[in-house]
Design a protein around this motif. Structure first.
Motif, PDB file in Angstrom:
ATOM      1  N   LEU A 146      64.356   0.224 -21.404  1.00  0.00           N
ATOM      2  CA  LEU A 146      63.263  -0.034 -20.462  1.00  0.00           C
ATOM      3  C   LEU A 146      62.509  -1.326 -20.750  1.00  0.00           C
ATOM      4  O   LEU A 146      62.059  -1.990 -19.819  1.00  0.00           O
ATOM      5  CB  LEU A 146      62.289   1.145 -20.468  1.00  0.00           C
ATOM      6  N   ARG A 259      63.373   5.617 -10.921  1.00  0.00           N
ATOM      7  CA  ARG A 259      63.863   4.908 -12.106  1.00  0.00           C
ATOM      8  C   ARG A 259      63.472   3.436 -12.044  1.00  0.00           C
ATOM      9  O   ARG A 259      63.057   2.841 -13.047  1.00  0.00           O
ATOM     10  CB  ARG A 259      65.385   5.050 -12.228  1.00  0.00           C
ATOM     11  N   ASP A 260      63.592   2.838 -10.868  1.00  0.00           N
ATOM     12  CA  ASP A 260      63.240   1.426 -10.706  1.00  0.00           C
ATOM     13  C   ASP A 260      61.752   1.206 -10.945  1.00  0.00           C
ATOM     14  O   ASP A 260      61.346   0.215 -11.574  1.00  0.00           O
ATOM     15  CB  ASP A 260      63.618   0.937  -9.312  1.00  0.00           C
ATOM     16  N   ALA A 263      61.091   1.405 -14.716  1.00  0.00           N
ATOM     17  CA  ALA A 263      61.623   0.234 -15.414  1.00  0.00           C
ATOM     18  C   ALA A 263      60.771  -1.004 -15.154  1.00  0.00           C
ATOM     19  O   ALA A 263      60.491  -1.790 -16.069  1.00  0.00           O
ATOM     20  CB  ALA A 263      63.068  -0.014 -14.978  1.00  0.00           C
TER      21      ALA A 263
END
Length: 330
Positions: A146, A259-260, A263
């Motif tokens: 990450l 998830r994007d 991150a």
């Protein structure tokens, strides 16, 4: 990774909420609850950055995603925590790169002794193609890379004597992270390496089962190791970045958009953490000086660098190739 809170014992809840958990409180709209393990106490720059990361995720998700930060090793020491992240029992962890390198050996390329010209060189590497590719490569071990955090330079400290040259390190039992590279480095410098979890170091110093350790000055302060090991030497032998990793198993239950978002928030926390680090590093140096700790400033590290050369020679062809790319970064 679960969309509902894991049931835990009442005592654990009390401990977490009063000593270690991120000060972000759930609203009725929370759909995803994640846990992030942190080794350091809440006032350490990495923990403060964890909280900022959690805040960004909570805010940008409109309160749908909540990350609770468990600081001060509440969820365990690094190796144990990483094992749990790997099989999905813990969602994320902020750990030293050395811990992850035991799973992904190519990461050792980033923590060779006297590798970087300075701190800015390291960050040009981490923010460039090399850093991005190595961060992505942790997926081979079941992690999601990450982001990187600053951890300054690591320096030797001990309870016996000032360390001004490798000769002063000879025969001293020095705690190192659970890393074969770090073991080899201490031996190359003449010390006796002792692999040990970070949480055991204070007691080991107190019981004199080790003579010293090596770490950055903020951690030297917040761990209270200065109380027992009063000789600190600015050898700057390695710069080992911190890394935030997620669980590939756990993240598979998130949508791609989630998830994007996570991150991106981790990457956007980097500059905040670096600034916190710079501020606290100065504060820590001042506090250590007030405690009467004599800090040795090593002006010439050439003899240390010479002793480190055989470590480069014994690396695999793959790691040598990464090292060449790192050194080529302008």
């Amino acid at each position: 990774m679960k969309r509902f809170a894991v049931k835990v014992a009442l005592c654990a809840i009390v401990l977490a909420f009063f000593t270690s958990v991120s000060p972000i409180f759930a609203s009725g709209g929370v759909e995803v609850r994640l846990r992030l393990a942190e080794l350091h106490p809440t006032d350490h720059p990495t923990a403060r950055a964890d909280y900022e990361f959690a805040r960004l995720v909570f805010e940008r998700s409109g309160g749908r995603i909540q990350i609770s930060v468990y600081a001060d090793s509440v969820l365990g020491q690094e190796i144990t925590v990483l094992e749990q992240v790997q099989f999905g029992a813990i969602d994320m962890a902020r750990v030293s790169l050395s811990a992850v390198a035991s799973y992904v050996p190519r990461l050792n390329a980033l923590q060779m002794p006297y590798l970087y010209r300075d701190g800015e060189h390291m960050w040009r590497v981490l923010k460039g193609d090399v850093g991005k590719q190595l961060l992505e490569s942790v997926k081979d071990a079941g992690f999601v890379g990450l982001g990187w955090f600053e951890a300054g330079s690591r320096n030797f400290y001990n309870s016996k004597r000032p360390i001004r040259s490798p000769a002063d390190l000879r025969g001293l039992k020095i705690r190192v992270q659970e890393s074969s590279l770090m073991m080899d480095m201490i031996q190359a410098f003449g010390g006796i390496p002792v692999q040990q979890a970070f949480g055991e170091v204070y007691n080991s110093l107190q019981m004199k089962s080790i003579d010293g350790a090596e770490n950055n000055i903020p951690t030297y302060l917040t761990s209270r190791h200065y109380q027992i090991a009063g000789y600190y030497s600015l050898t700057g032998h390695v710069r080992i970045p911190e890394i935030i990793v997620g669980s590939a198993v756990g993240f598979s239950s998130l949508t791609q958009a989630e998830r994007d978002l996570i991150a991106k928030a981790a990457m956007d926390t980097i500059d905040y953490q670096r600034n916190e680090w710079a501020l606290y590093e100065n504060i820590a140096a001042g506090r250590v000086a007030k405690e009467g700790i004599k800090v040795e400033r090593i002006q010439d590290t050439s003899i240390w660098e010479t002793l480190a050369k055989p470590l480069y020679e014994k690396q695999s062809p793959e790691i040598k190739a990464w090292i060449a790319r790192i050194k080529a970064v302008k």
